[in-house]
Design a protein around this motif. Structure first.
Motif, short mmCIF file in Angstrom:
data_model
loop_
_atom_site.label_atom_id
_atom_site.label_comp_id
_atom_site.label_asym_id
_atom_site.label_seq_id
_atom_site.Cartn_x
_atom_site.Cartn_y
_atom_site.Cartn_z
N LEU A 1 6.56 4.33 -9.80
CA LEU A 1 6.31 3.89 -8.42
C LEU A 1 5.16 2.89 -8.36
O LEU A 1 5.21 1.92 -7.61
CB LEU A 1 6.01 5.09 -7.54
N ALA A 2 4.13 3.14 -9.17
CA ALA A 2 3.00 2.20 -9.21
C ALA A 2 3.47 0.83 -9.69
O ALA A 2 3.01 -0.20 -9.19
CB ALA A 2 1.91 2.74 -10.13
N GLY A 3 4.39 0.82 -10.64
CA GLY A 3 4.94 -0.45 -11.13
C GLY A 3 5.67 -1.22 -10.05
O GLY A 3 5.67 -2.46 -10.03
N LEU A 4 6.27 -0.50 -9.11
CA LEU A 4 7.01 -1.15 -8.02
C LEU A 4 6.08 -1.75 -6.96
O LEU A 4 6.52 -2.57 -6.16
CB LEU A 4 7.95 -0.15 -7.35
N ALA A 5 4.83 -1.33 -6.94
CA ALA A 5 3.90 -1.78 -5.89
C ALA A 5 3.69 -3.29 -5.91
O ALA A 5 3.35 -3.89 -4.89
CB ALA A 5 2.56 -1.06 -6.03
N GLY A 6 3.88 -3.92 -7.05
CA GLY A 6 3.70 -5.36 -7.13
C GLY A 6 4.94 -6.17 -6.79
O GLY A 6 4.88 -7.40 -6.68
N MET A 7 6.08 -5.47 -6.61
CA MET A 7 7.34 -6.17 -6.39
C MET A 7 7.44 -6.89 -5.05
O MET A 7 8.03 -7.98 -4.98
CB MET A 7 8.51 -5.20 -6.55
N PRO A 8 6.91 -6.34 -3.95
CA PRO A 8 7.04 -7.07 -2.68
C PRO A 8 6.49 -8.49 -2.75
O PRO A 8 7.16 -9.44 -2.33
CB PRO A 8 6.24 -6.20 -1.70
N TYR B 1 0.83 -1.21 0.00
CA TYR B 1 0.00 0.00 0.00
C TYR B 1 0.86 1.26 0.00
O TYR B 1 0.51 2.28 -0.62
CB TYR B 1 -0.93 0.01 1.21
N TYR B 2 1.98 1.19 0.70
CA TYR B 2 2.85 2.37 0.81
C TYR B 2 3.40 2.77 -0.55
O TYR B 2 3.38 3.95 -0.93
CB TYR B 2 3.99 2.07 1.78
N LEU B 3 3.88 1.80 -1.31
CA LEU B 3 4.42 2.10 -2.64
C LEU B 3 3.34 2.65 -3.56
O LEU B 3 3.56 3.65 -4.26
CB LEU B 3 5.02 0.82 -3.24
N ALA B 4 2.18 2.00 -3.55
CA ALA B 4 1.09 2.46 -4.42
C ALA B 4 0.62 3.86 -4.01
O ALA B 4 0.31 4.70 -4.87
CB ALA B 4 -0.07 1.47 -4.37
N ALA C 1 10.57 -0.15 0.03
CA ALA C 1 9.44 0.77 0.01
C ALA C 1 9.65 1.90 1.02
O ALA C 1 9.42 3.08 0.71
CB ALA C 1 8.14 0.02 0.32
N LEU C 2 10.09 1.55 2.22
CA LEU C 2 10.34 2.57 3.24
C LEU C 2 11.46 3.52 2.81
O LEU C 2 11.37 4.73 3.04
CB LEU C 2 10.69 1.90 4.58
N ALA C 3 12.48 2.97 2.19
CA ALA C 3 13.59 3.81 1.70
C ALA C 3 13.10 4.77 0.62
O ALA C 3 13.53 5.93 0.57
CB ALA C 3 14.71 2.93 1.15
N LEU C 4 12.20 4.31 -0.22
CA LEU C 4 11.65 5.18 -1.26
C LEU C 4 10.81 6.30 -0.66
O LEU C 4 10.69 7.38 -1.26
CB LEU C 4 10.81 4.36 -2.24
N GLY C 5 10.22 6.05 0.51
CA GLY C 5 9.51 7.12 1.21
C GLY C 5 10.45 8.25 1.59
O GLY C 5 10.10 9.44 1.48
N VAL C 6 11.66 7.90 2.02
CA VAL C 6 12.68 8.90 2.35
C VAL C 6 13.10 9.66 1.09
O VAL C 6 13.24 10.89 1.10
CB VAL C 6 13.90 8.24 3.02
N VAL C 7 13.29 8.91 0.00
CA VAL C 7 13.66 9.54 -1.28
C VAL C 7 12.56 10.50 -1.73
O VAL C 7 12.84 11.60 -2.21
CB VAL C 7 13.91 8.46 -2.36
N TYR C 8 11.31 10.08 -1.59
CA TYR C 8 10.16 10.91 -1.95
C TYR C 8 10.18 12.23 -1.18
O TYR C 8 10.02 13.31 -1.76
CB TYR C 8 8.88 10.13 -1.66
N TRP C 9 10.39 12.14 0.14
CA TRP C 9 10.44 13.35 0.97
C TRP C 9 11.59 14.26 0.56
O TRP C 9 11.42 15.47 0.41
CB TRP C 9 10.60 12.97 2.44
N PHE C 10 12.77 13.68 0.36
CA PHE C 10 13.95 14.48 0.01
C PHE C 10 13.76 15.15 -1.35
O PHE C 10 14.08 16.33 -1.51
CB PHE C 10 15.20 13.58 -0.02
N MET C 11 13.23 14.41 -2.30
CA MET C 11 13.04 14.96 -3.65
C MET C 11 12.07 16.15 -3.63
O MET C 11 12.32 17.18 -4.25
CB MET C 11 12.50 13.87 -4.58
N LEU C 12 10.96 16.01 -2.88
CA LEU C 12 9.95 17.06 -2.88
C LEU C 12 10.39 18.29 -2.08
O LEU C 12 10.03 19.41 -2.43
CB LEU C 12 8.64 16.54 -2.30
N ASN C 13 11.15 18.08 -1.01
CA ASN C 13 11.43 19.17 -0.09
C ASN C 13 12.86 19.70 -0.12
O ASN C 13 13.12 20.76 0.46
CB ASN C 13 11.11 18.72 1.34
#
Length: 371
Positions: free
Chosen positions: A254-261, A65-68, A203-215
């Motif tokens: 990112l949506a494509g990665l949601a199925g990877m786990p 859910y986090y990735l999606a 997925a959690l690491a990508l959350g950090v990347v998402y925050w860094f990229m936006l801010n």
């Protein structure tokens, strides 16, 4: 030193809190109206969450859910409504599963190829909507809904045995074939509880990347600026159309990665039993989390809990659909509560401006009197 804005913090937290409280109250009322105990199902779900295997299921589902939801949130920050995350996720999972089963490479390289194919497939599918919007002005809402429908038919056609599908002996299921063990992503063994998908931590690491990229990047600033006002962004030198297309590509990737786990951590194939409606749930997850990576994480955890901890409700005489009712009510509550909070925030901001102007006028008057 940055000034602490108490009003901003309260307004930011008020939306999710109000939505959750409202959805809980409404769910209780629905259960009471049907003659069921409104508290017992919640107690049962909390008890179920105490078992180690259910905890592992919740953690794994949270990663998906986090990735999606991150994919949805990228679009929201650009004022784009990417409803096509569901189709992008499913098509990417299938195509990457096909490629993964067809090649034989050393472990890390095999995994990397599967992941890159998933990103490329999701980005390509979302890019169609991005191109239609930037070149023809087609609403991404309309185009992504249509692309979801096309995905359903395309996946059904691709998985036929006469095309790329495989039907295991003695089974009615259709799959894309088994990915060799070199393409499996290692997880964490929790003993009797099962295994936590290793990709959950990605997925959690990508959350950090998402925050860094936006801010913390110029690209993130341009993306947010374009989402706030496309005309203003263009006036400051930002190519708005390029940003729209880029945001859709990132969202689709990112949506494509949601199925990877689940693909790399458990199923190792795409089949008719592969999870569906992940992308639609992710829209609510992103909204409830206010498009912030930490908020999205807690929101994803909540929805994963509702999904997995409700598995034994029917055994106790309660319909499992209770959780679907709760999720549906949360959607309505999120929309209504956020609008109420937004209006309150505007009124509060106007009030503060009025107070500051009044205070400035009073100061000026005192100076004039002294003169």
């Amino acid at each position: 030193m940055m000034k602490f804005d108490k009003d901003k913090l309260i307004i930011g937290a008020a939306g999710p809190v109000l939505a959750l409280v409202t959805s809980f109250v409404l769910t209780v009322l629905v259960l009471l109206a049907t003659g069921l105990d409104p508290i017992e199902p919640i107690r049962l779900m909390i008890d179920n969450a105490g078992y180690s295997d259910v905890q592992v299921l919740i953690v794994n589902q949270t990663g998906i859910y986090y990735l999606a939801a991150l994919a949805v949130a990228i679009g929201f920050r650009m004022n784009l409504f990417n409803i096509g995350v569901e189709g992008q996720y499913r098509l990417a999972a299938m195509v990457s599963a096909l490629v993964g089963a067809a090649i034989d490479l050393p472990g890390p390289l095999h995994i990397l190829v599967i992941v890159l194919v998933a990103i490329a497939t999701g980005a390509l599918w979302a890019g169609i909507a991005g191109i239609l919007k930037t070149t023809r002005g087609v609403s991404e809402v309309v185009s992504t809904i249509m692309l979801n429908a096309i995905t359903t038919s395309l996946v059904a056609w691709l998985i036929l045995p006469k095309n790329f599908g495989v039907q295991p002996a003695g089974s009615n299921d259709l799959t894309t074939g088994q990915i060799p063990e070199s393409g499996w992503f290692p997880g964490i063994d929790m003993g009797e509880g099962g295994q936590i998908y290793g990709f959950t931590f990605v997925a959690l690491a990508l959350g950090v990347v998402y925050w860094f990229m936006l801010n913390r990047t110029r690209f993130g600033f341009d993306l947010r600026a374009t989402g706030e006002s496309e005309s203003a962004a263009q006036a400051s030198g930002v190519d708005a159309k390029k940003m729209i297309l880029t945001a859709m590509l990132i969202s689709g990737g990112l949506a494509g990665l949601a199925g990877m786990p689940i693909l790399l951590g458990e199923s190792h194939t795409y089949s008719l039993a592969f999870p569906v409606n992940v992308g639609f749930t992710a829209i609510t997850v992103a909204l409830l989390g206010r498009n912030h990576p930490v908020g999205i994480l807690f929101s994803a955890l909540l929805f994963a809990f509702l999904d997995k901890a409700s598995s034994s409700l029917d055994v106790e005489g309660y319909p499992k659909e209770i959780t679907e009712i709760m999720q549906g009510i949360i959607v309505i509550a999120v929309v209504v509560s956020y609008e109420l909070v937004r209006r309150y925030g505007l009124r509060r901001q106007q009030q503060k401006v009025g107070e500051e102007l009044a205070a400035g006028g009073a100061i000026k008057t005192d100076k004039e009197v002294a003169a």
